[in-house]
Design a protein around this motif. Structure first.
Motif, PDB file in Angstrom:
ATOM      1  N   GLU A  27     -57.014  24.635  -2.305  1.00  0.00           N
ATOM      2  CA  GLU A  27     -57.829  23.799  -2.821  1.00  0.00           C
ATOM      3  C   GLU A  27     -57.626  22.400  -2.592  1.00  0.00           C
ATOM      4  O   GLU A  27     -56.686  22.108  -1.949  1.00  0.00           O
ATOM      5  CB  GLU A  27     -57.690  23.997  -4.525  1.00  0.00           C
ATOM      6  CG  GLU A  27     -56.447  23.641  -5.004  1.00  0.00           C
ATOM      7  CD  GLU A  27     -56.249  23.670  -6.453  1.00  0.00           C
ATOM      8  OE1 GLU A  27     -56.119  22.585  -7.137  1.00  0.00           O
ATOM      9  OE2 GLU A  27     -56.444  24.996  -6.953  1.00  0.00           O
ATOM     10  N   LYS A 151     -60.159  26.152 -14.714  1.00  0.00           N
ATOM     11  CA  LYS A 151     -60.756  26.664 -13.376  1.00  0.00           C
ATOM     12  C   LYS A 151     -62.128  27.553 -13.903  1.00  0.00           C
ATOM     13  O   LYS A 151     -62.021  28.397 -14.743  1.00  0.00           O
ATOM     14  CB  LYS A 151     -59.768  27.382 -12.543  1.00  0.00           C
ATOM     15  CG  LYS A 151     -58.607  26.637 -11.896  1.00  0.00           C
ATOM     16  CD  LYS A 151     -57.905  27.729 -10.976  1.00  0.00           C
ATOM     17  CE  LYS A 151     -57.063  27.170  -9.947  1.00  0.00           C
ATOM     18  NZ  LYS A 151     -56.056  26.266 -10.778  1.00  0.00           N
ATOM     19  N   PHE A 157     -64.799  31.384  -4.796  1.00  0.00           N
ATOM     20  CA  PHE A 157     -64.618  30.086  -4.675  1.00  0.00           C
ATOM     21  C   PHE A 157     -64.334  29.699  -6.116  1.00  0.00           C
ATOM     22  O   PHE A 157     -64.479  30.429  -7.074  1.00  0.00           O
ATOM     23  CB  PHE A 157     -65.924  29.394  -4.391  1.00  0.00           C
ATOM     24  CG  PHE A 157     -66.270  29.572  -2.963  1.00  0.00           C
ATOM     25  CD1 PHE A 157     -65.544  28.622  -1.768  1.00  0.00           C
ATOM     26  CD2 PHE A 157     -67.194  30.610  -2.384  1.00  0.00           C
ATOM     27  CE1 PHE A 157     -65.944  29.133  -0.498  1.00  0.00           C
ATOM     28  CE2 PHE A 157     -67.660  30.687  -0.916  1.00  0.00           C
ATOM     29  CZ  PHE A 157     -66.914  30.027  -0.097  1.00  0.00           C
ATOM     30  N   TYR A 158     -63.970  28.491  -6.550  1.00  0.00           N
ATOM     31  CA  TYR A 158     -63.590  27.825  -7.831  1.00  0.00           C
ATOM     32  C   TYR A 158     -63.868  26.747  -7.889  1.00  0.00           C
ATOM     33  O   TYR A 158     -63.528  25.833  -6.816  1.00  0.00           O
ATOM     34  CB  TYR A 158     -62.439  28.527  -8.286  1.00  0.00           C
ATOM     35  CG  TYR A 158     -61.183  28.175  -7.577  1.00  0.00           C
ATOM     36  CD1 TYR A 158     -60.632  26.943  -8.250  1.00  0.00           C
ATOM     37  CD2 TYR A 158     -60.571  28.857  -6.688  1.00  0.00           C
ATOM     38  CE1 TYR A 158     -59.523  26.472  -7.354  1.00  0.00           C
ATOM     39  CE2 TYR A 158     -59.182  28.459  -6.058  1.00  0.00           C
ATOM     40  CZ  TYR A 158     -58.868  27.414  -6.545  1.00  0.00           C
ATOM     41  OH  TYR A 158     -57.565  27.007  -5.801  1.00  0.00           O
ATOM     42  N   ILE A 159     -63.997  25.944  -9.097  1.00  0.00           N
ATOM     43  CA  ILE A 159     -63.921  24.616  -9.374  1.00  0.00           C
ATOM     44  C   ILE A 159     -62.881  24.406 -10.187  1.00  0.00           C
ATOM     45  O   ILE A 159     -62.529  25.066 -11.240  1.00  0.00           O
ATOM     46  CB  ILE A 159     -65.343  24.141  -9.818  1.00  0.00           C
ATOM     47  CG1 ILE A 159     -66.476  24.208  -8.911  1.00  0.00           C
ATOM     48  CG2 ILE A 159     -65.315  22.607 -10.179  1.00  0.00           C
ATOM     49  CD1 ILE A 159     -67.790  23.888  -9.653  1.00  0.00           C
ATOM     50  N   ILE A 188     -62.484  21.707  -5.441  1.00  0.00           N
ATOM     51  CA  ILE A 188     -62.928  22.961  -5.237  1.00  0.00           C
ATOM     52  C   ILE A 188     -61.980  23.581  -4.485  1.00  0.00           C
ATOM     53  O   ILE A 188     -61.001  23.301  -3.869  1.00  0.00           O
ATOM     54  CB  ILE A 188     -64.233  22.973  -4.260  1.00  0.00           C
ATOM     55  CG1 ILE A 188     -64.063  22.270  -2.913  1.00  0.00           C
ATOM     56  CG2 ILE A 188     -65.485  22.429  -5.328  1.00  0.00           C
ATOM     57  CD1 ILE A 188     -65.296  22.370  -2.179  1.00  0.00           C
TER      58      ILE A 188
END
Length: 192
Positions: A27, A151, A157-159, A188
């Motif tokens: 990330e 998260k 994907f992740y934020i 991200i």
């Protein structure tokens, strides 16, 4: 001796089972950082990190990470600025709240330890500039604190939104005021 071998064998089997479920994380993002003193302004920084997501049950995981973080602050009254670069190891537990499909919401918290690699101190006061770390530096290199965040995962994907609060006084001169890091970041990431 036999008990130790049996224990190592059982740990090996458990590790093999868990290793198949481990996911790796990469990330990066921006941070908004300061120090805990009056008349401070926040500074923008950045961070990159890598680590893993180790399952501990249906809804709980352990997330050790290795992170490179740019922190710092600016004081309004003296014009002093810092721009330290830290290598950090956050050790977070993550609670998962499953959403629809491949989506997941996680709440993370745990301690972190950091080590100041390099950085400069600059001031409007003549002759006050110098290194932040090292034998002649103004700051102690070790930083320890608490980290928390969340998260939003939509595989792969992740934020992420995170916060860190330092617990140690970084100022080497104990006669001076206490200086502790505070950082808020967003970024991200990718899980594989």
């Amino acid at each position: 001796m036999k008990k130790r071998l049996l224990l190592l064998f059982l740990l090996g089997i458990l590790t093999t089972n868990v290793f198949g479920q481990i996911q790796f994380l990469v990330e990066g993002g921006v941070s908004y950082t300061t120090m805990t003193v009056n008349d401070n302004e926040y500074r923008f920084g950045g961070r990159i990190a890598g680590g893993c997501d180790v399952p501990l049950g249906d809804y709980l995981t352990f997330q050790p990470m290795l992170e490179l973080a740019m922190k710092g602050h600016k004081e309004k009254n003296t014009g002093a600025t810092t721009n330290p670069i830290y290598v950090e190891i956050p050790l977070k537990l993550s609670f998962s709240i499953p959403l629809e499909g491949e989506m997941d919401w996680r709440i993370n918290a745990g301690p972190y330890a950091g080590y100041g690699l390099f950085g400069k101190y600059k001031s409007d006061i003549e002759g006050a500039d110098g290194d932040l770390f090292g034998s002649d530096g103004r700051f102690n290199s070790l930083d320890v604190g608490l980290a928390a965040g969340t998260k939003f995962i939509f595989m792969p994907f992740y934020i992420t939104i995170d916060a860190e609060w330092g617990l140690l006084n970084l100022n080497k001169d104990k006669e001076q005021r206490s200086l502790k890091n505070a950082a808020y970041s967003a970024g991200i990431g990718f899980m594989f």
